[in-house]
Design a protein around this motif. Structure first.
Motif, PDB file in Angstrom:
ATOM      1  N   LEU A  82       0.824  -1.206   0.000  1.00  0.00           N
ATOM      2  CA  LEU A  82       0.000   0.000   0.000  1.00  0.00           C
ATOM      3  C   LEU A  82       0.860   1.258   0.000  1.00  0.00           C
ATOM      4  CD1 LEU A  82      -2.879  -0.844   2.512  1.00  0.00           C
ATOM      5  CD2 LEU A  82      -3.027  -0.680   0.030  1.00  0.00           C
ATOM      6  N   GLN A  83       1.902   1.245   0.827  1.00  0.00           N
ATOM      7  CA  GLN A  83       2.760   2.423   0.892  1.00  0.00           C
ATOM      8  C   GLN A  83       3.505   2.621  -0.418  1.00  0.00           C
ATOM      9  OE1 GLN A  83       4.319   3.794   4.530  1.00  0.00           O
ATOM     10  NE2 GLN A  83       6.427   3.790   3.814  1.00  0.00           N
ATOM     11  N   GLU A  84       3.988   1.555  -1.019  1.00  0.00           N
ATOM     12  CA  GLU A  84       4.695   1.674  -2.292  1.00  0.00           C
ATOM     13  C   GLU A  84       3.761   2.186  -3.378  1.00  0.00           C
ATOM     14  OE1 GLU A  84       7.962   2.238  -3.791  1.00  0.00           O
ATOM     15  OE2 GLU A  84       8.182   0.787  -2.163  1.00  0.00           O
ATOM     16  N   ALA A 111      -9.758   3.121   7.559  1.00  0.00           N
ATOM     17  CA  ALA A 111      -8.854   4.217   7.917  1.00  0.00           C
ATOM     18  C   ALA A 111      -7.502   4.063   7.235  1.00  0.00           C
ATOM     19  CB  ALA A 111      -8.684   4.263   9.440  1.00  0.00           C
ATOM     20  N   ILE A 112      -6.991   2.840   7.190  1.00  0.00           N
ATOM     21  CA  ILE A 112      -5.681   2.604   6.585  1.00  0.00           C
ATOM     22  C   ILE A 112      -5.723   2.893   5.089  1.00  0.00           C
ATOM     23  CG2 ILE A 112      -4.018   0.798   5.965  1.00  0.00           C
ATOM     24  CD1 ILE A 112      -4.619  -0.435   8.752  1.00  0.00           C
ATOM     25  N   PHE A 113      -6.722   2.366   4.415  1.00  0.00           N
ATOM     26  CA  PHE A 113      -6.797   2.578   2.972  1.00  0.00           C
ATOM     27  C   PHE A 113      -7.025   4.048   2.642  1.00  0.00           C
ATOM     28  CE2 PHE A 113      -7.186  -1.980   2.943  1.00  0.00           C
ATOM     29  CZ  PHE A 113      -6.660  -2.363   1.726  1.00  0.00           C
ATOM     30  N   SER A 114      -7.864   4.704   3.411  1.00  0.00           N
ATOM     31  CA  SER A 114      -8.105   6.127   3.172  1.00  0.00           C
ATOM     32  C   SER A 114      -6.833   6.937   3.359  1.00  0.00           C
ATOM     33  CB  SER A 114      -9.203   6.630   4.118  1.00  0.00           C
ATOM     34  OG  SER A 114     -10.439   5.995   3.840  1.00  0.00           O
ATOM     35  N   ALA A 115      -6.018   6.554   4.334  1.00  0.00           N
ATOM     36  CA  ALA A 115      -4.762   7.272   4.579  1.00  0.00           C
ATOM     37  C   ALA A 115      -3.823   7.177   3.388  1.00  0.00           C
ATOM     38  CB  ALA A 115      -4.089   6.721   5.829  1.00  0.00           C
ATOM     39  N   PHE A 116      -3.918   6.117   2.612  1.00  0.00           N
ATOM     40  CA  PHE A 116      -3.070   5.954   1.434  1.00  0.00           C
ATOM     41  C   PHE A 116      -3.743   6.442   0.154  1.00  0.00           C
ATOM     42  CE2 PHE A 116      -0.895   2.704   4.119  1.00  0.00           C
ATOM     43  CZ  PHE A 116       0.365   3.290   4.088  1.00  0.00           C
ATOM     44  N   ASP A 159     -20.237  -0.473 -10.350  1.00  0.00           N
ATOM     45  CA  ASP A 159     -20.535   0.515 -11.395  1.00  0.00           C
ATOM     46  C   ASP A 159     -20.218   1.934 -10.932  1.00  0.00           C
ATOM     47  OD1 ASP A 159     -21.368  -1.479 -13.079  1.00  0.00           O
ATOM     48  OD2 ASP A 159     -23.513  -1.147 -12.743  1.00  0.00           O
ATOM     49  N   ASP A 160     -20.409   2.198  -9.650  1.00  0.00           N
ATOM     50  CA  ASP A 160     -20.180   3.546  -9.134  1.00  0.00           C
ATOM     51  C   ASP A 160     -18.695   3.914  -9.111  1.00  0.00           C
ATOM     52  OD1 ASP A 160     -22.861   4.000  -8.814  1.00  0.00           O
ATOM     53  OD2 ASP A 160     -22.890   3.535  -6.665  1.00  0.00           O
ATOM     54  N   ALA A 161     -17.822   2.938  -9.046  1.00  0.00           N
ATOM     55  CA  ALA A 161     -16.377   3.208  -9.039  1.00  0.00           C
ATOM     56  C   ALA A 161     -15.899   3.277 -10.487  1.00  0.00           C
ATOM     57  CB  ALA A 161     -15.641   2.126  -8.258  1.00  0.00           C
ATOM     58  N   ASP A 162     -16.262   4.351 -11.164  1.00  0.00           N
ATOM     59  CA  ASP A 162     -16.061   4.429 -12.612  1.00  0.00           C
ATOM     60  C   ASP A 162     -14.873   5.285 -13.022  1.00  0.00           C
ATOM     61  OD1 ASP A 162     -17.079   6.856 -11.863  1.00  0.00           O
ATOM     62  OD2 ASP A 162     -18.737   6.864 -13.293  1.00  0.00           O
ATOM     63  N   ASP A 163     -13.944   5.566 -12.087  1.00  0.00           N
ATOM     64  CA  ASP A 163     -12.740   6.306 -12.434  1.00  0.00           C
ATOM     65  C   ASP A 163     -11.527   5.422 -12.156  1.00  0.00           C
ATOM     66  OD1 ASP A 163     -12.513   6.277  -9.665  1.00  0.00           O
ATOM     67  OD2 ASP A 163     -13.163   8.360  -9.424  1.00  0.00           O
ATOM     68  N   ASP A 164     -10.311   5.994 -12.190  1.00  0.00           N
ATOM     69  CA  ASP A 164      -9.121   5.166 -12.012  1.00  0.00           C
ATOM     70  C   ASP A 164      -8.565   5.230 -10.594  1.00  0.00           C
ATOM     71  OD1 ASP A 164      -7.961   7.670 -11.891  1.00  0.00           O
ATOM     72  OD2 ASP A 164      -6.668   7.410 -13.640  1.00  0.00           O
ATOM     73  N   ARG A 165      -9.308   5.783  -9.650  1.00  0.00           N
ATOM     74  CA  ARG A 165      -8.836   5.863  -8.268  1.00  0.00           C
ATOM     75  C   ARG A 165      -8.766   4.473  -7.659  1.00  0.00           C
ATOM     76  NH1 ARG A 165     -11.798   9.144  -3.280  1.00  0.00           N
ATOM     77  NH2 ARG A 165     -10.207   8.701  -1.690  1.00  0.00           N
ATOM     78  N   PRO A 166      -7.686   4.144  -6.940  1.00  0.00           N
ATOM     79  CA  PRO A 166      -7.635   2.835  -6.290  1.00  0.00           C
ATOM     80  C   PRO A 166      -8.771   2.705  -5.287  1.00  0.00           C
ATOM     81  CG  PRO A 166      -5.855   4.244  -5.497  1.00  0.00           C
ATOM     82  CD  PRO A 166      -6.483   4.948  -6.656  1.00  0.00           C
TER      83      PRO A 166
END
Length: 784
Positions: free
Chosen positions: A166-168, A202-207, A301-308
């Motif tokens: 995640l950090q990398e 919380a962890i995923f949001s932080a990254f 379907d709602d996650a329609d961009d390239d954001r992780p």
């Protein structure tokens, strides 16, 4: 969204995966000594809806998926349903010739994207595949960008490599990655800790990831809108994981009793419960988001961009089966009676258990739907890429040099010459780029980043030998210090030709003692048949002043034991040049794994390469052009000093102890007849060829040909700056006595000469070994 067809597919996958496991454990012939076959029916059941929504609705052909190990039966059932897997492979699940226990790129035949099995690694590999995809786009590839998807169990989040990855990913502006977590809150030994979902989010949001909680199915969402629904929702949110699982296993009456006891019997919530039968109430309470196809499809379907994006999909382990919710169901199996109950509930007629479309109301309509699914419509998604001709072999003229420095010089020269091959080289290192001699390459080729970043020191006119400019065209991936990430990045780049149809030549460097920190991922990379070159340097005790923490003992044995990896340890620069020239071609070979009649090695199939290099400068040999020398370097050994017909002693060495071996041979020359010195460049290849030849009547290996002329009384003294077992087997080739010298204990600080003396690797130690095996015969006095 064609919900009716998706629901039918879901039932088909749930049935076929469960039946496959049942058949392997209860119906297939086995002898009395066989252990339980296993197969994880409950872990498969909790993933069936998620995989249906993904593969049959959300994914496109350019997407790649790592399926969690215990959902392998669902993956194979899906491929069978699509006509991509022969029935006999499914029937032989976990048997010889059948589909593997866990999805495997190399062992299975049904288009596995990423092998999984060592938990945590399958989750992380799509992160690095996405970075490689970005790298290729930065270097001119214009194919559609795919999503790299990981399907993982919540217990996998205990693995530390998850958070290193995640950090990398954050450092490299990660995009186009989905992680779908099967949040069933059960692991092998129990139920996961309460409130884990808050920590995950919380962890995923932080990254910088988007965290999507898929908790409530459509039935639950509708119930929440009824009078009393708010109270029901609060109860669900506050219910401990273990209790929710237990009530699921007990069924509708248990749900009713507990809910009425907690919520009361004379209110809107009680009326909501009372309007439902026991079966309807159980269906409502078990309608978590991870089992609701409508909810899953809408979330994807709602996650329609390239954001992780991480999807936290609430599920029940064993959902839809008699095992649902029981705390012992991780490795549990349905009994024959339970399977009969399940079969009746699924509507599968006796004798139709393996029918692809059994219990399907309209088979033609479903088949038409399957034929239209975008992910499968393009057919197999394994690519091939042409091999790239390596540059002419690069010879170095240094008279005194280390193999690590020589390695850096050769890469630097490849960069300077340029061309198609140089343009495909991608180097990477876990924060040891300069100290492993990649600085010259990076100065010429730059560092990769999706966006341009200037070298601030150069912009401010601060003198520096390093040109640290980043950009899309850079060819070095600068990683953090986690060696697991290095091995996973090598795996992803080493699969680029198959995943993306673009050939890369990945080269990674790491301090040799820290190969073991990434060993699980290295093994995983080789199991994928990823192609890369790994340079472990410095090795042995040659980084003497830094002590035992930076000294490697067992890496030569790792090099010998690791499948899919050819290990070399050259002493001289001309050997290194030959090995690298051979390696560039070996990384790209993809032929049949048929043993070569001369070496009995399967070189035509290709593989990865591991170089064990050193920072110790040594006097270089004169330029050698003998073809037998060149072939011996590649085959694993050659005679630096051929023995005479009456040889009493042969000194066999590997790596930078060459000066000690040569000195000892010189000092023995007057006292022992026909001394020989065997230069071993690859104990791995020498041993592998010998073992392969022993399985063929009358076959002779390279090791046999080298040693068969030695007289029976000849002593072989082996010496290596590493574990002595690396070469001790040489005595077994023909049947000679062996004195094996090497390093068996953690080192300490000091000069190389001090440590070689301490560990018994110097010329005096070699002479002492000869004396011990020939008592009463003198050897030359110890050197000053």
């Amino acid at each position: 969204m064609q919900l009716e067809h998706l629901q039918t597919v879901h039932r088909r996958l749930l049935w076929l995966s469960s039946w496959t496991i049942h058949n392997a454990n209860h119906l297939r012939d086995k002898d009395d000594t066989d252990v339980k076959v296993g197969g994880h029916q409950a872990s498969s059941a909790s993933m069936a809806a998620i995989m249906t929504a993904l593969y049959f609705h959300a994914l496109r052909p350019e997407d790649r998926v790592a399926v969690k190990p215990h959902a392998g039966p669902v993956f194979h059932a899906m491929q069978y349903l699509m006509g991509n897997l022969p029935l006999e492979k499914l029937v032989a699940f976990r048997g010889f010739g059948g589909v593997q226990s866990y999805p495997s790129r190399t062992k299975d035949v049904d288009d596995v994207d990423f092998s999984t099995g060592s938990v945590g690694l399958g989750a992380a590999l799509p992160v690095f595949a996405s970075i490689v995809q970005d790298y290729l786009q930065g270097h001119g590839r214009d194919a559609p960008m795919g999503r790299m998807v990981a399907l993982i169990g919540d217990a996998e989040l205990d693995e530390g490599n998850i958070y290193e990855a995640l950090q990398e990913g954050w450092k490299h502006d990660l995009r186009n990655v989905w992680w779908v977590i099967d949040y069933n809150r059960q692991s092998l030994d129990g139920v996961v800790r309460e409130g884990l979902f808050q920590r995950i989010e919380a962890i995923f949001s932080a990254f910088g990831w988007r965290a999507v909680r898929i908790k409530y199915g459509a039935l639950q969402q509708a119930a929440f809108a009824e009078p009393g629904g708010d109270a029901l929702r609060r109860w669900i949110d506050g219910c401990p994981n273990a209790l929710y699982s237990a009530l699921t296993f007990q069924g509708g009456p248990a749900w009713r009793k507990r809910l009425l006891a907690d919520l009361g019997t004379a209110n809107d919530a009680a009326d909501l419960i009372g309007r439902r039968s026991d079966d309807e109430l159980a269906a409502l309470m078990e309608n978590l988001g991870g089992h609701c196809l409508r909810t899953l499809c809408e979330a994807f379907d709602d996650a329609d961009d390239d954001r992780p994006t991480v999807f936290l999909a609430y599920t029940i382990k064993g959902w839809g089966t008699p095992l649902a919710g029981h705390k012992d169901n991780h490795a549990g199996l349905m009994t024959p009676a339970q399977m009969a109950q399940f079969q009746a509930a699924m509507g599968v007629a006796p004798g139709a258990e393996w029918d692809r479309l059994a219990a399907v109301p309209d088979p033609a309509a479903l088949q038409a739907f399957l034929d239209s699914v975008p992910f499968f419509r393009a057919g197999p998604r394994r690519f091939r890429a042409a091999a790239i001709a390596p540059p002419p072999r690069i010879d170095l003229s240094d008279t005194v040099q280390s193999t690590q420095a020589g390695f850096g010089k050769i890469l630097n020269e490849i960069a300077r010459q340029g061309g198609a091959f140089a343009d495909r080289v991608l180097t990477m290192s876990p924060d040891v780029t300069v100290s492993t001699n990649l600085g010259g390459w990076v100065n010429q080729r730059g560092l990769f980043a999706r966006e341009l970043r200037d070298d601030t020191f150069r912009a401010e006119r601060v003198p520096s030998t390093q040109k640290w400019s980043f950009g899309p065209s850079g060819q070095h991936l600068e990683l953090g210090i986690a060696e697991m990430n290095l091995m996973l990045a090598l795996a992803a780049a080493g699969l680029s030709h198959s995943l993306f149809g673009e050939r890369l030549i990945p080269v990674g460097t790491v301090y040799d003692p820290f190969v073991v920190r990434g060993l699980d991922a290295l093994n995983y990379a080789c199991y994928q048949d990823a192609r890369f070159l790994l340079a472990g340097t410095p090795s042995g005790v040659t980084l003497a002043p830094e002590g035992g923490a930076h000294q490697s003992i067992n890496t030569p044995l790792i090099g010998m034991a690791q499948d899919g990896l050819c290990a070399f340890e050259p002493a001289f620069l001309d050997e290194l040049s030959l090995i690298l020239d051979w390696s560039w071609a070996h990384l790209q070979r993809d032929g049949e794994a048929r043993p070569d009649p001369r070496t009995h090695l399967t070189d035509a199939a290709g593989g990865s390469v591991y170089l064990r290099l050193s920072t110790r400068p040594i006097q270089q040999a004169l330029r050698r052009s003998d073809p037998d020398f060149a072939q011996g370097v590649i085959d694993g050994a050659y005679w630096l000093r051929p023995p005479g017909p009456n040889a009493e002693v042969v000194i066999a060495y590997q790596g930078v102890v060459a000066p000690e071996a040569i000195e000892a041979a010189g000092r023995l020359a007057g006292l022992r007849r026909d001394i020989g010195v065997l230069a071993v460049t690859s104990a791995d290849r020498l041993h592998a060829g010998w073992c392969a030849a022993r399985r063929i009547p009358g076959a002779r290996s390279h090791a046999d040909r080298l040693l068969e002329g030695l007289p029976p009384h000849c002593l072989i003294v082996t010496v290596i700056d590493g574990h002595p077992a690396t070469l001790s087997w040489l005595g077994s080739v023909v049947g000679h006595r062996v004195a094996a010298l090497g390093v068996e204990r953690f080192g300490q600080t000091g000069r190389i000469a001090d440590l070689y003396r301490y560990f018994g690797l110097d010329a005096d130690a070699i002479l002492a070994a000869v004396a011990r095996h020939n008592p009463g015969r003198p050897v030359i006095a110890a050197s000053a």
